[in-house]
Write a protein that holds these residues in place. Structure first.
Motif, PDB file in Angstrom:
ATOM      1  N   THR A 131       0.846  -1.190   0.000  1.00 45.66           N
ATOM      2  CA  THR A 131       0.000   0.000   0.000  1.00 45.66           C
ATOM      3  C   THR A 131       0.889   1.251   0.000  1.00 45.66           C
ATOM      4  O   THR A 131       0.395   2.345   0.206  1.00 45.66           O
ATOM      5  CB  THR A 131      -0.948  -0.006   1.219  1.00 45.66           C
ATOM      6  OG1 THR A 131      -0.148  -0.109   2.410  1.00 45.66           O
ATOM      7  CG2 THR A 131      -1.933  -1.158   1.173  1.00 45.66           C
ATOM      8  N   THR A 154       5.867  -0.204   2.291  1.00 45.47           N
ATOM      9  CA  THR A 154       6.770  -1.350   2.104  1.00 45.47           C
ATOM     10  C   THR A 154       7.547  -1.168   0.813  1.00 45.47           C
ATOM     11  O   THR A 154       8.750  -1.430   0.746  1.00 45.47           O
ATOM     12  CB  THR A 154       5.971  -2.671   2.065  1.00 45.47           C
ATOM     13  OG1 THR A 154       5.252  -2.792   3.277  1.00 45.47           O
ATOM     14  CG2 THR A 154       6.872  -3.868   1.900  1.00 45.47           C
ATOM     15  N   GLY A 186      -3.016  -3.536   9.713  1.00 43.47           N
ATOM     16  CA  GLY A 186      -3.348  -3.654   8.292  1.00 43.47           C
ATOM     17  C   GLY A 186      -3.164  -5.102   7.890  1.00 43.47           C
ATOM     18  O   GLY A 186      -4.042  -5.941   8.078  1.00 43.47           O
ATOM     19  N   ASN A 187      -1.952  -5.418   7.391  1.00 49.85           N
ATOM     20  CA  ASN A 187      -1.632  -6.803   7.044  1.00 49.85           C
ATOM     21  C   ASN A 187      -1.268  -7.606   8.295  1.00 49.85           C
ATOM     22  O   ASN A 187      -1.026  -8.791   8.234  1.00 49.85           O
ATOM     23  CB  ASN A 187      -0.464  -6.799   6.035  1.00 49.85           C
ATOM     24  CG  ASN A 187      -0.573  -7.896   5.007  1.00 49.85           C
ATOM     25  OD1 ASN A 187      -1.618  -8.529   4.864  1.00 49.85           O
ATOM     26  ND2 ASN A 187       0.507  -8.146   4.300  1.00 49.85           N
ATOM     27  N   LEU A 188      -1.172  -6.929   9.417  1.00 56.75           N
ATOM     28  CA  LEU A 188      -0.981  -7.490  10.764  1.00 56.75           C
ATOM     29  C   LEU A 188       0.408  -8.062  11.036  1.00 56.75           C
ATOM     30  O   LEU A 188       0.591  -8.840  11.979  1.00 56.75           O
ATOM     31  CB  LEU A 188      -2.078  -8.522  11.084  1.00 56.75           C
ATOM     32  CG  LEU A 188      -3.501  -7.931  11.044  1.00 56.75           C
ATOM     33  CD1 LEU A 188      -4.551  -9.026  11.204  1.00 56.75           C
ATOM     34  CD2 LEU A 188      -3.683  -6.869  12.133  1.00 56.75           C
ATOM     35  N   THR A 198       3.241   5.097  12.782  1.00 58.39           N
ATOM     36  CA  THR A 198       3.931   4.202  11.861  1.00 58.39           C
ATOM     37  C   THR A 198       4.495   4.887  10.616  1.00 58.39           C
ATOM     38  O   THR A 198       5.380   4.362   9.956  1.00 58.39           O
ATOM     39  CB  THR A 198       2.954   3.099  11.452  1.00 58.39           C
ATOM     40  OG1 THR A 198       1.688   3.734  11.170  1.00 58.39           O
ATOM     41  CG2 THR A 198       2.762   2.081  12.558  1.00 58.39           C
TER      42      THR A 198
HETATM   43  N1  F0G Z   1       0.826   2.033   9.256  1.00 58.02           N
HETATM   44  C1  F0G Z   1       1.438   2.299   8.097  1.00 58.02           C
HETATM   45  C2  F0G Z   1       1.930   3.679   7.844  1.00 58.02           C
HETATM   46  C3  F0G Z   1       1.605   1.270   7.140  1.00 58.02           C
HETATM   47  O1  F0G Z   1       2.217   1.548   5.989  1.00 58.02           O
HETATM   48  C4  F0G Z   1       1.103  -0.021   7.424  1.00 58.02           C
HETATM   49  C5  F0G Z   1       1.220  -1.095   6.454  1.00 58.02           C
HETATM   50  C6  F0G Z   1       0.484  -0.227   8.668  1.00 58.02           C
HETATM   51  C7  F0G Z   1       0.364   0.819   9.549  1.00 58.02           C
HETATM   52  C8  F0G Z   1      -0.035  -1.550   9.065  1.00 58.02           C
HETATM   53  O2  F0G Z   1       0.977  -2.431   9.409  1.00 58.02           O
HETATM   54  O3  F0G Z   1       0.439  -4.197   7.755  1.00 58.02           O
HETATM   55  O4  F0G Z   1       2.024  -4.623   9.616  1.00 58.02           O
HETATM   56  O5  F0G Z   1      -0.419  -4.365  10.076  1.00 58.02           O
HETATM   57  N2  F0G Z   1       1.636  -0.945   5.272  1.00 58.02           N
HETATM   58  C9  F0G Z   1       1.915  -2.034   4.337  1.00 58.02           C
HETATM   59  C10 F0G Z   1       2.576  -1.492   3.086  1.00 58.02           C
HETATM   60  C11 F0G Z   1       0.810  -2.961   4.113  1.00 58.02           C
HETATM   61  O6  F0G Z   1       2.469  -2.120   2.027  1.00 58.02           O
HETATM   62  O7  F0G Z   1       3.255  -0.480   3.157  1.00 58.02           O
HETATM   63  P1  F0G Z   1       0.745  -4.003   9.211  1.00 58.02           P
END
Ligand code: F0G
Length: 434
Positions: free
Chosen positions: A140, A143, A243-245, A380
């Protein structure tokens, strides 16, 4: 020597196997270590000593903790000196949530502006050890930005699979700048995830999504660094977006390893907050069922967590059970307002991070969180990842079209609107209220 162990059937595999899931039952894998090799006391003293060392591997807020990381020679480690992110107290946010105090650890202060760097340094280092020359992920946005940077440092080719038109431009611009090959898929994140997994199984490309257990090993050091910054005193609760946890799972694993080694005597409650339109874990937790039902067509303006079929849900459930944690779900209005409040503390974050404050407010109002609790919420992603969202909120134009085609406009309850002024002294003084 660490091993890979299946979460589901406990089958074990050597740590240098190029696999992402269990070869017998397709379950998720953990990297596991000998418990008795280092005592908690010894780990704390070595890790504290390294904080003052000038060596790159000691300065990294991941590799400093290498006794509990997969093996890697210094020459194989690909690092951007990630980690070392600040913990700030946030009195306005605390007040907004009905808490007496509240701290944020801002993982958005990492080299590419998100926590993903912590997992990417271990993920790319493993790719390097396995001799991979190309890597891929579905994303998203964050990553992909992180993988692109670390792959560039390692001299590897990188391929990112992103849902077309659905990621914040700041993140897309990073992947382009770091030289990744960007594939915009006509589908959502869940489609991209399914396809990149298939392609990584059929080609020499090494998969760097968080289904890869080496990614989570880096991310678990969030727990170690946070404890080190707090003089090894654990908070009551950690609040994290889901999100993807992968991240919630990784942090819980980090705390659990500290518990096993006697560094802590009780796990902080891992509290996961999801966006209402992308909340399959919340639904599962509420209905107390054994398996997760994906949310089809997941939606949230917090595009980082717009995920309906999270890969790491079994590990997230383990995190909740280990720690006595909670799952909460918050709506778009709650996320948008919480983000503005975090901004008013002079901190700022991307929308997905703001679910933490929105969730704490909701859980405090419900009596689940005690206002005296010692909480660290994890931000995050950096505020500059998604400036469109922030500007739209403050000028009163944040909204979306619902699944049924209805236009939904969010209220800008904490707006800081900007005004257009002629380039004249008098007009400016008037606008300033003098
Ligand atoms: N916060 C941010 C800013 C993120 O980019 C993500 C996940 C999450 C929270 C959730 O974390 O997936 O480990 O539960 N981003 C992923 C990406 C999916 O592709 O950048 P998670």
């Amino acid at each position: 020597m660490p091993l890979l162990r299946c979460l589901n059937c406990q089958a074990e595999f050597p740590a240098n196997s190029r696999i992402y899931t269990c070869q017998s039952c397709a379950g998720l894998l953990d990297v596991v270590y000998e418990v008795n090799e280092f005592s908690g006391e010894r780990l704390m003293s070595v890790w504290d000593w390294r904080r003052a060392s000038p060596k790159a591997v000691d300065q990294s807020g991941v590799w400093r903790f290498r006794e509990l990381l997969p093996d890697a020679d210094e020459s194989e480690i690909i690092t951007l000196t990630e980690g070392n992110t600040q913990i700030w107290n946030a009195p306005r946010s605390a007040n907004y949530a009905g808490m007496n105090r509240l701290c944020f650890k801002h993982l958005g202060m990492n080299p590419t502006g998100s926590f993903k760097d912590l997992g990417m340094t271990t993920g790319i280092t493993q790719a390097n050890r396995l001799g991979a020359t190309s890597v891929a992920c579905a994303s998203t946005g964050n990553t992909s930005a992180s993988m692109a940077a670390y792959a560039a440092r390692a001299g590897m080719k990188s391929f990112v699979f992103i849902p077309s038109g659905q990621i914040a431009l700041g993140k897309l611009s990073q992947a382009l700048d770091y030289g990744s090959t960007v594939l915009q898929l006509e589908g959502d994140f869940d489609d991209a995830m399914r396809l990149v997994r298939e392609i990584a199984n059929e080609t020499p490309i090494y998969l760097l999504n968080s289904v890869n257990p080496f990614r989570l090993e880096g991310q678990k050091t969030i727990a170690f660094e946070l404890m080190q910054q707090r003089g090894w005193q654990a908070p009551d609760r950690i609040v994290v977006p889901g999100g993807n946890l992968g991240n919630s799972s990784a942090i819980a694993k980090g705390f659990h390893e500290l518990l096993e080694r006697g560094v802590i005597t009780k796990m902080p409650k891992i509290t996961i907050i999801q966006a209402e339109g992308a909340n399959p874990l919340y639904r599962m937790w509420q209905s107390q069922v054994e398996t997760l039902t994906p949310v089809a067509g997941a939606f949230t303006l917090a595009s980082a967590i717009k995920i309906g079929n999270p890969v790491s849900w079994p590990k997230a459930i383990r995190a909740l059970r280990w720690s006595g944690g909670e799952v909460e779900s918050v709506n778009e209005q709650e996320i948008a307002d919480a983000k503005a409040i975090i901004g008013s503390d002079g901190i700022g974050c991307e929308p997905a991070s703001a679910v933490t404050l929105a969730g704490i407010k909701k859980l405090t109002a419900a009596g689940t969180i005690n206002p005296d609790e010692d909480i660290v919420a994890l931000l995050t992603g950096h505020v500059l990842k998604d400036p469109d969202y922030t500007v739209n909120y403050h000028r009163g134009t944040l909204g979306y079209t619902s699944k049924s085609g209805e236009k939904v406009e969010l209220a800008s309850n904490h707006a800081n609107a900007f005004t257009q002024v002629p380039a004249e002294r008098e007009a400016i003084l008037k606008a300033l209220g003098f």
